[in-house]
Write an enzyme that holds these catalytic residues in place. Structure first.
Site, PDB file in Angstrom:
ATOM      1  N   HIS A   7       3.860  -1.575  13.850  1.00  0.00           N
ATOM      2  CA  HIS A   7       3.288  -2.100  15.087  1.00  0.00           C
ATOM      3  C   HIS A   7       2.861  -3.553  14.911  1.00  0.00           C
ATOM      4  O   HIS A   7       2.704  -4.032  13.795  1.00  0.00           O
ATOM      5  CB  HIS A   7       2.098  -1.267  15.588  1.00  0.00           C
ATOM      6  CG  HIS A   7       0.947  -1.168  14.639  1.00  0.00           C
ATOM      7  ND1 HIS A   7       0.823  -0.170  13.705  1.00  0.00           N
ATOM      8  CD2 HIS A   7      -0.144  -1.949  14.463  1.00  0.00           C
ATOM      9  CE1 HIS A   7      -0.295  -0.332  13.012  1.00  0.00           C
ATOM     10  NE2 HIS A   7      -0.902  -1.413  13.444  1.00  0.00           N
ATOM     11  N   HIS A  79      -2.647  -8.756  13.837  1.00  0.00           N
ATOM     12  CA  HIS A  79      -1.937  -8.437  12.595  1.00  0.00           C
ATOM     13  C   HIS A  79      -0.577  -7.810  12.875  1.00  0.00           C
ATOM     14  O   HIS A  79      -0.291  -7.403  13.999  1.00  0.00           O
ATOM     15  CB  HIS A  79      -2.771  -7.525  11.684  1.00  0.00           C
ATOM     16  CG  HIS A  79      -3.064  -6.157  12.216  1.00  0.00           C
ATOM     17  ND1 HIS A  79      -4.206  -5.846  12.932  1.00  0.00           N
ATOM     18  CD2 HIS A  79      -2.373  -4.987  12.142  1.00  0.00           C
ATOM     19  CE1 HIS A  79      -4.207  -4.566  13.247  1.00  0.00           C
ATOM     20  NE2 HIS A  79      -3.100  -4.013  12.801  1.00  0.00           N
ATOM     21  N   GLU A 130      -0.925  -5.591   7.651  1.00  0.00           N
ATOM     22  CA  GLU A 130      -1.327  -4.209   7.375  1.00  0.00           C
ATOM     23  C   GLU A 130      -0.124  -3.498   6.780  1.00  0.00           C
ATOM     24  O   GLU A 130       1.008  -3.696   7.232  1.00  0.00           O
ATOM     25  CB  GLU A 130      -1.758  -3.519   8.682  1.00  0.00           C
ATOM     26  CG  GLU A 130      -2.164  -2.064   8.504  1.00  0.00           C
ATOM     27  CD  GLU A 130      -2.581  -1.415   9.835  1.00  0.00           C
ATOM     28  OE1 GLU A 130      -2.293  -1.947  10.925  1.00  0.00           O
ATOM     29  OE2 GLU A 130      -3.230  -0.350   9.768  1.00  0.00           O
TER      30      GLU A 130
HETATM   31 CO    CO Z   1      -2.850  -1.869  12.908  1.00  0.00          CO
END
Ligand code: CO
Length: 134
Positions: A7, A79, A130
């Site tokens: 994502h 992020h 991440e």
């Molecule tokens: Co995230």
């Protein structure tokens, strides 16, 4: 080692307005809000054919998103999350290459119930990364 983009996360000052924009404006399917107190965020996921967009709202006064929104009052990209098969092996390889892991370096459980880690933006061209084990 690195897999697909799981994502892209966007911090938003008004979650309802952002959800409405994605639902009505873009015709997207948006998940129900989920509170993640350990990460200091409320999240929803915009479901896309090939990935997801995570919309982040601060949760609690110590949320890491509070400072980000103070600097970016309209919201902004926060992020990118990449999938990895083995998060501890990925962490060890990254730290051996000189990259810094945020926090105590141990994976925490993320929004999908899977282990996640965050990597220092200064080691990734100014972008918070991440990693999620899938
Ligand atoms: Co995230």
């Amino acid at each position: 080692m690195i897999g697909r983009i799981n994502h892209i996360a966007i911090a938003v000052p008004d979650l309802d307005a952002a959800i409405e924009r994605y639902r009505s404006g873009l015709g997207a399917t948006v998940s129900a809000p989920q509170d993640l107190p350990e990460h200091g965020v409320r999240v929803v996921f915009v479901e896309l054919e090939n990935s997801k967009v995570e919309l982040l709202l601060p949760l609690g006064e110590n949320s890491p998103i509070v400072g980000f929104l103070a600097k970016n009052p309209d919201g902004g990209m926060h992020h990118i999350c990449f999938e990895v098969a083995d998060i501890k092996a990925a962490r060890d390889r990254l730290t051996a290459s000189g990259a810094r892991v945020l926090g105590d370096g141990s994976p925490k459980i993320g929004a999908h119930g899977k282990p996640v880690l965050f990597l220092h933006p200064k080691d990734f061209s100014g972008t918070l990364i991440e990693l999620e084990q899938v």
